[in-house]
Write an enzyme that holds these catalytic residues in place. Structure first.
Site, PDB file in Angstrom:
ATOM      1  N   CYS A 156       0.689  -1.057  -0.128  1.00  0.00           N
ATOM      2  CA  CYS A 156      -0.194  -0.196  -0.068  1.00  0.00           C
ATOM      3  C   CYS A 156       0.870   1.384  -0.063  1.00  0.00           C
ATOM      4  O   CYS A 156       0.592   2.674  -0.204  1.00  0.00           O
ATOM      5  CB  CYS A 156      -1.590   0.105   1.025  1.00  0.00           C
ATOM      6  SG  CYS A 156      -2.436  -1.516   0.865  1.00  0.00           S
TER       7      CYS A 156
HETATM    8  N1  CO8 Z   1     -20.281  -9.423   8.035  1.00  0.00           N
HETATM    9  C1  CO8 Z   1     -20.229  -9.241   9.258  1.00  0.00           C
HETATM   10  N2  CO8 Z   1     -19.899 -10.004  10.436  1.00  0.00           N
HETATM   11  C2  CO8 Z   1     -18.377  -9.772  10.146  1.00  0.00           C
HETATM   12  C3  CO8 Z   1     -17.380  -9.997   9.494  1.00  0.00           C
HETATM   13  C4  CO8 Z   1     -18.547  -9.503   7.580  1.00  0.00           C
HETATM   14  N3  CO8 Z   1     -18.368  -9.620   6.395  1.00  0.00           N
HETATM   15  N4  CO8 Z   1     -16.208 -10.372   9.242  1.00  0.00           N
HETATM   16  C5  CO8 Z   1     -16.501 -10.623  10.328  1.00  0.00           C
HETATM   17  N5  CO8 Z   1     -17.242 -10.197  11.627  1.00  0.00           N
HETATM   18  C6  CO8 Z   1     -17.519 -10.381  12.382  1.00  0.00           C
HETATM   19  C7  CO8 Z   1     -16.851 -11.208  12.985  1.00  0.00           C
HETATM   20  O1  CO8 Z   1     -16.841 -12.409  13.070  1.00  0.00           O
HETATM   21  C8  CO8 Z   1     -16.737 -11.342  14.457  1.00  0.00           C
HETATM   22  O2  CO8 Z   1     -17.070 -11.567  15.553  1.00  0.00           O
HETATM   23  P1  CO8 Z   1     -17.281 -12.172  16.763  1.00  0.00           P
HETATM   24  O3  CO8 Z   1     -16.551 -10.976  17.253  1.00  0.00           O
HETATM   25  O4  CO8 Z   1     -18.282 -12.914  17.055  1.00  0.00           O
HETATM   26  O5  CO8 Z   1     -15.824 -12.406  16.680  1.00  0.00           O
HETATM   27  C9  CO8 Z   1     -16.922  -9.383  14.354  1.00  0.00           C
HETATM   28  O6  CO8 Z   1     -17.508  -9.478  13.495  1.00  0.00           O
HETATM   29  C10 CO8 Z   1     -15.499  -8.785  14.683  1.00  0.00           C
HETATM   30  O7  CO8 Z   1     -14.920  -9.099  13.389  1.00  0.00           O
HETATM   31  P2  CO8 Z   1     -13.809  -8.135  13.278  1.00  0.00           P
HETATM   32  O8  CO8 Z   1     -12.888  -7.749  15.131  1.00  0.00           O
HETATM   33  O9  CO8 Z   1     -12.539  -8.740  12.209  1.00  0.00           O
HETATM   34  O10 CO8 Z   1     -13.569  -6.598  12.695  1.00  0.00           O
HETATM   35  P3  CO8 Z   1     -13.038  -5.015  12.691  1.00  0.00           P
HETATM   36  O11 CO8 Z   1     -14.012  -4.251  13.757  1.00  0.00           O
HETATM   37  O12 CO8 Z   1     -11.686  -6.016  13.486  1.00  0.00           O
HETATM   38  O13 CO8 Z   1     -13.051  -5.067  11.751  1.00  0.00           O
HETATM   39  C11 CO8 Z   1     -11.141  -4.469  10.251  1.00  0.00           C
HETATM   40  C12 CO8 Z   1     -12.379  -5.497  10.706  1.00  0.00           C
HETATM   41  C13 CO8 Z   1     -12.045  -3.896   8.978  1.00  0.00           C
HETATM   42  C14 CO8 Z   1     -10.502  -5.670   8.865  1.00  0.00           C
HETATM   43  C15 CO8 Z   1     -10.652  -4.382  10.290  1.00  0.00           C
HETATM   44  O14 CO8 Z   1      -9.748  -4.803  11.578  1.00  0.00           O
HETATM   45  C16 CO8 Z   1      -9.275  -2.954   9.870  1.00  0.00           C
HETATM   46  O15 CO8 Z   1     -10.111  -2.263   9.285  1.00  0.00           O
HETATM   47  N6  CO8 Z   1      -8.333  -3.148  10.127  1.00  0.00           N
HETATM   48  C17 CO8 Z   1      -6.935  -2.305   9.133  1.00  0.00           C
HETATM   49  C18 CO8 Z   1      -6.987  -2.637   7.824  1.00  0.00           C
HETATM   50  C19 CO8 Z   1      -5.621  -2.861   7.135  1.00  0.00           C
HETATM   51  O16 CO8 Z   1      -6.097  -1.043   7.101  1.00  0.00           O
HETATM   52  N7  CO8 Z   1      -5.022  -3.314   6.534  1.00  0.00           N
HETATM   53  C20 CO8 Z   1      -4.680  -2.429   6.088  1.00  0.00           C
HETATM   54  C21 CO8 Z   1      -4.692  -3.521   4.194  1.00  0.00           C
HETATM   55  S1  CO8 Z   1      -3.703  -1.931   3.087  1.00  0.00           S
HETATM   56  C22 CO8 Z   1      -2.264  -2.983   2.828  1.00  0.00           C
HETATM   57  O17 CO8 Z   1      -1.379  -2.754   2.366  1.00  0.00           O
HETATM   58  C23 CO8 Z   1      -2.944  -4.190   1.840  1.00  0.00           C
HETATM   59  C24 CO8 Z   1      -1.612  -5.136   0.991  1.00  0.00           C
HETATM   60  C25 CO8 Z   1      -1.777  -5.313  -0.327  1.00  0.00           C
HETATM   61  C26 CO8 Z   1      -3.165  -5.524  -0.993  1.00  0.00           C
HETATM   62  C27 CO8 Z   1      -3.038  -6.375  -1.983  1.00  0.00           C
HETATM   63  C28 CO8 Z   1      -4.661  -6.862  -2.896  1.00  0.00           C
HETATM   64  C29 CO8 Z   1      -5.397  -7.711  -2.257  1.00  0.00           C
END
Ligand code: CO8
Length: 373
Positions: A156
């Protein structure tokens, strides 16, 4: 040392959109199909049923409402769950180069330049379509540029890291006008079958022209006051696809061959890292974070961006200080901060200072401090 400016930007936006509702409907159909197929093993306790995804969760957790993709039909087909691209013969422009050339031509036009004015091409993205020849060489030929071209990948942070390389090349005189282009076909490396991340990414391509200040003719010039890059190794965002895979006799479709992340850990670790990085960079240049008129931040998660800016300026701010584009585009890997810069810079006055900042896998953080001329 020569002054350096960003003198134009361009954006290729795929024509196809996937809304959260469409995405969730297809994921849930996929989950139902898998759960029906595995019903006996689920009943025996050998497998866990795949739970449904939800629009409410996606919007609350990420701020993403839709994404642009190059092929929506393949992604939304519950029996496929990935885009479908036709292979092209070697004598045709490749897909990645095609979207790069579109964005590059728009950036050149915005800068009042033609391909022949360019003497350096950096193709900087989270994934490359092939091992070689470098995508940059194909793009260089297609836009009629001279000089040299090479590919670089810092996930990224590829765009900001490339802007630093371009600015250094112009400063040192090894190039006069560099095209930095970020074709991000993230749909091909996103695991659309994984509920935790299936909503995260979108496709796009951005481009900027970085050139010598004394040569630039564009009326929209952004002086590069400084660039600062940092990396710190982490496995929390990882993708094991690579050229050794076939020799390891591993499944090319295994879960670790597409994007994987520990989203919570990334959130917790990258927010303080990015905020401290920007603050240190601004202080080194003699600015306070509150002096900055606009922050064009990497677009991965709405909450992340809000927290980073709050740490910097001490209060919550709106789109005027830190514009958000991920609700429309989702996370477009290295292109996100450049899309924000492309769409949200017109209101600034001469002398206004802005920060383009990326953060992501590596971990990596790259900042470019600019001043409107
Ligand atoms: N629908 C419903 N519920 C869901 C879903 C869904 N789709 N997904 C997860 N849940 C549930 C989980 O099971 C969990 O349930 P429980 O509490 O019962 O265990 C609950 O929701 C909470 O899950 P999470 O803890 O995973 O949820 P978060 O609040 O942490 O949100 C995110 C998840 C949105 C992914 C968040 O953590 C986030 O955005 N984090 C930062 C991510 C980030 O910045 N990443 C950087 C990526 S950038 C990069 O460098 C990319 C590299 C190269 C890319 C290459 C191309 C592909």
């Amino acid at each position: 040392m020569r002054g350096v400016v960003i003198s134009g930007s361009g954006l290729y936006q795929p024509p196809q959109v996937i809304t959260n509702a469409e995405l969730v409907a297809s994921f849930n159909a996929y989950a139902d199909l898998q759960n029906a197929k595995n019903a006996a093993r689920i009943a025996a306790g050998e497998l866990t049923a795949i739970p449904h995804s939800s629009v409410e969760f996606i919007e609350k957790a990420s701020g993403i409402r839709q994404r642009y993709v190059l092929d929506k039909t393949g992604v939304l087909d519950p029996t496929r769950m990935k885009p479908r691209f036709a292979p092209r013969p070697d004598d045709q422009l490749s897909l990645m180069a095609e979207i790069a050339v579109d964005a590059a031509k728009k950036a050149l036009a915005a800068a009042g330049r033609e391909g022949k004015d360019v003497d350096g091409v950096l193709c900087a993205a989270a994934n490359m379509q092939r091992a070689y020849p470098a995508m940059a060489c194909e793009i260089q030929a297609a836009v009629g540029a001279g000089g040299y071209g090479f590919d670089m990948n810092v996930a990224c942070s590829s765009a900001t890291f490339a802007i630093e390389q371009a600015a250094n090349a112009v400063r040192s005189g090894s190039a006069h006008c560099v095209l930095v282009v970020n074709p991000e076909i993230t749909s091909a490396h996103l695991e659309w079958r994984d509920r935790d991340c299936h909503f995260i990414f979108g496709d796009v391509c951005t481009a900027v022209i970085v050139e010598a200040e004394d040569r630039a003719t564009s009326t929209d010039r952004w002086q590069v006051l400084g660039t600062k890059l940092v990396t710190q190794y982490s496995n929390n965002i990882r993708n094991n696809a690579g050229f050794l895979n076939r020799c390891e006799d591993t499944d090319p479709d295994a879960r670790d061959k597409t994007f994987m992340q520990e989203g919570r850990k990334v959130f917790k670790e990258v927010v303080p890292m990015a905020a401290a990085h920007i603050e240190q960079h601004l202080h080194a240049l003699g600015f306070e974070p509150t002096h900055v008129r606009r922050y064009w931040l990497h677009q991965a998660n709405l909450g992340m961006n809000q927290l980073i800016v709050k740490r910097l300026v001490g209060q919550e701010v709106g789109d005027d200080i830190a514009p958000i584009i991920l609700s429309e585009y989702a996370n477009t890997a290295s292109a996100g901060s450049i899309i924000a810069f492309h769409h949200h810079r017109s209101g600034l006055q001469a002398g206004d200072v802005g920060v383009i900042c990326s953060f992501g896998a590596g971990y990596s953080v790259g900042s470019v401090v600019v001043r409107r001329l």
